[in-house]
Motif scaffolding. Structure first.
Motif, PDB file in Angstrom:
ATOM      1  N   ALA A 131      17.349  17.867   7.274  1.00 43.64           N
ATOM      2  CA  ALA A 131      16.242  18.416   6.844  1.00 43.64           C
ATOM      3  C   ALA A 131      15.380  17.619   6.261  1.00 43.64           C
ATOM      4  N   PRO A 132      13.978  17.978   6.068  1.00 47.64           N
ATOM      5  CA  PRO A 132      13.020  17.206   5.322  1.00 47.64           C
ATOM      6  C   PRO A 132      13.589  17.074   4.019  1.00 47.64           C
ATOM      7  N   VAL A 133      13.363  15.855   3.276  1.00 52.29           N
ATOM      8  CA  VAL A 133      13.913  15.519   1.839  1.00 52.29           C
ATOM      9  C   VAL A 133      13.283  16.331   0.984  1.00 52.29           C
ATOM     10  N   GLU A 134      11.969  16.861   1.279  1.00 54.24           N
ATOM     11  CA  GLU A 134      11.343  17.952   0.197  1.00 54.24           C
ATOM     12  C   GLU A 134      12.248  19.044   0.191  1.00 54.24           C
ATOM     13  N   ASP A 135      12.620  19.682   1.331  1.00 52.44           N
ATOM     14  CA  ASP A 135      13.223  20.901   1.406  1.00 52.44           C
ATOM     15  C   ASP A 135      14.632  20.749   0.721  1.00 52.44           C
TER      16      ASP A 135
END
Length: 580
Positions: free
Chosen positions: A440-444
């Motif tokens: 998943a995206p790092v931010e999520d």
């Protein structure tokens, strides 16, 4: 007139000397050629064979149609053998899949590997015989029995590749990963084959008198050779790196314990992992009908217990529908000694055999106490009970009660993988290491307090691993059993791997196939330069032999015309092999 007669006599005398020398050479080679033709065409007698005239096709029309099938069978069998050989890491999954469909355990993966190896060796032998016959200038004729065999190899390889691609397509990802390790050595192998092929290519190219035919023969060969010379420019391997840039060795998490040494998901299996220095324990958790979480991977008890002996009518019943009183009475170890689920299993000592025979279904609480006492990380797949199960909707709450209240394990040792009700879990157990089972995206990930990714090894990417590591998110890869795959995970920067082979991988002090860019460049350049010199020498040798063969006079004053030379050479091959 006298001068003309003398000149003709000299020419005839020169011809006879060449004839005698060549025939003696051919006589010495006849046993070798007889073996080649005998095994390939079943033509052991000399009168049964025909030589290829220079510039002509190496076989008749029907054989010309069939020879590409032989080459195709070789290519497909090679691809299948390589693919299945690299799939060894997942043989247990393949056998488990077949067990679910057939109802009995057998090492089908090993049988398939043996069959693939035998068929490949057979078709390779035929191709080598064909190349040797071409190098000797013989016409090709494949015996009908070998033609049937070629069709069988081709059909088997194509069918097997198709079925595996449909049912087990992820194995192509394994093949792609393997190239990052084997590509430098496959390059050397391919160059070696091209050097061997240069002999028949040079022979037929130099013997032919038509420039167009020479271009047709030599052009594709040189194009492929040039491609192989330059292909290392596009190669990438994380194991080719500068000294001092390799990260620490990945931690080892025992997949269901040590299932190569003891029955999976049993106390003995986890103890073996601890004994061999494993850093963590992985398992699968199911909840019994009366609410006791226990360890079981399959949805039924048929494979890993003696349920068929105790309750033969309940073998297809979901494991979660049994009470704990029933489960704890089952034997969970005798199947291991009977089925031997791994082909690479060693022989167990008498003490280990006795211990394995007395294993039972293991409770989650006991498993957690063992991990806590040894300070080992734990990660598990949590299975939701089936419909109409009393704990169908409270399965996570019941599992948390056992972890927090009954086991006493330190929260920081728990890698929480289940994604349902993650926010609730974080609120009641903030000390758990939140783990995600997909990218998943790092931010999520940071938003959900994820500190570790648990990914299938087929998703391995050194770039992604590095990106997550920069955000303090570690990566665990599963299930990694083979040393080459573990080496690739190590070079890619993975922080840990889940494995069935803790006892083997623990002994690796550095990744296999590790080399510096300078070492690889030296290997690449030496391979290309050496092969180029050998191929040049082979072409020069054939040119020199054909040139010397065309000179038929003692004083070197007369050279046969090309048409006469070709006819004369062909006639030589059909003359008797004994010259007085």
């Amino acid at each position: 007139m006298d001068a003309t007669a003398t000149s003709l006599k000299r020419i005839k005398f020169g011809k006879l000397k060449v004839v005698r020398r060549r025939l003696l050479q051919r006589y010495e080679h006849q046993p070798f050629i007889s073996c080649l033709a005998g095994f390939y065409s079943c033509r052991w007698k000399r009168y049964q064979r025909r030589r290829t005239e220079p510039g002509k096709c190496c076989c008749k029309t029907r054989e010309c149609v069939f020879f590409p099938l032989l080459v195709g069978a070789f290519c497909f069998s090679l691809v299948f053998l390589y693919m299945w050989g690299e799939a060894k890491n997942d043989y247990n999954n393949f056998d488990w899949y077949n067990y679910g469909n057939l109802g009995f355990w057998f090492l089908w993966s090993v049988v398939l590997l043996i069959v693939a190896a035998i068929l490949f060796m057979y078709i390779t032998l035929l191709l080598v015989l064909a190349m040797c016959l071409l190098a000797e200038g013989q016409q090709l004729y494949l015996h009908w029995s070998h033609k049937i065999g070629t069709f069988l190899v081709l059909g088997f390889s194509v069918t097997a590749l198709f079925i595996l691609s449909v049912l087990w397509g992820d194995q192509w990802k394994t093949v792609r990963l393997s190239f990052q390790i084997t590509a430098p050595y496959l390059h050397i192998g391919a160059i070696t084959i091209m050097v061997l092929l240069s002999w028949p290519v040079a022979l037929h190219a130099i013997r032919t008198d038509k420039k167009v035919v020479q271009v047709i023969i030599v052009g594709p060969y040189l194009a492929i050779l040039l491609f192989l010379f330059l292909i290392p420019l596009g190669m990438y391997s994380p194991c080719i790196r500068e000294v001092g840039t390799l990260g620490p060795k990945p931690a080892l998490i025992g997949h269901r314990g040590a299932p190569m040494l003891a029955p999976e998901n049993t106390e003995m299996s986890f103890q073996k992992t601890v004994e061999h220095g494993g850093d963590g324990l992985e398992t699968d958790v199911t909840i019994s009908y009366d609410g006791v979480p226990f360890l079981m991977h399959d949805s039924t008890l048929r494979r890993t217990t003696n349920i068929g002996e105790v309750y033969p009518n309940d073998t297809a019943r979901n494991a979660a529908l049994f009470s704990w009183d029933t489960l704890k009475e089952l034997n969970a170890g005798t199947w291991f000694l009977k089925d031997k689920p791994f082909s690479c299993m060693g022989s167990l000592s008498r003490a280990d055999q006795n211990q394995a025979m007395n294993q039972s279904v293991y409770k989650l609480s006991n498993f957690l106490r063992l991990a806590d006492s040894q300070n080992k990380l734990v990660i598990f797949d949590l299975y939701r009970p089936p419909e109409k199960h009393p704990y169908r909707n409270s399965w996570i709450n019941r599992t948390l009660e056992v972890i927090l209240n009954e086991s006493g394990i330190k929260p920081q040792l728990v890698l929480w993988l289940e994604n349902d009700m993650r926010s609730f879990v974080q609120s009641v157990a903030p000390g758990f290491q939140q783990t995600m089972g997909s990218k998943a995206p790092v931010e999520d990930l940071l938003m959900n307090n994820i500190v570790k990714l648990n990914l299938a090894y087929t998703e391995m990417s050194s770039e992604d691993i590095r990106k997550y590591a920069e955000a303090n998110i570690t990566t665990n890869l599963y299930v990694v059993n083979e040393p080459w795959l573990f080496s690739l995970a190590w070079c890619s920067g993975a922080q840990s791997v889940t494995t069935n082979a803790v006892h083997m991988l623990k002994n690796l002090s550095q990744p296999l196939f590790l080399m510096t860019p300078q070492q690889y460049n030296i290997m690449w350049i030496l391979t290309d330069v050496t092969s180029a010199l050998l191929i040049s020498l082979i072409f020069a040798l054939h040119w020199w032999r054909e040139r010397s063969f065309s000179c038929c006079t003692q004083d070197g004053g007369t050279v046969l015309e090309s048409g006469t030379y070709n006819k004369f050479r062909t006639e030589l091959s059909d003359m008797p092999a004994v010259v007085a």
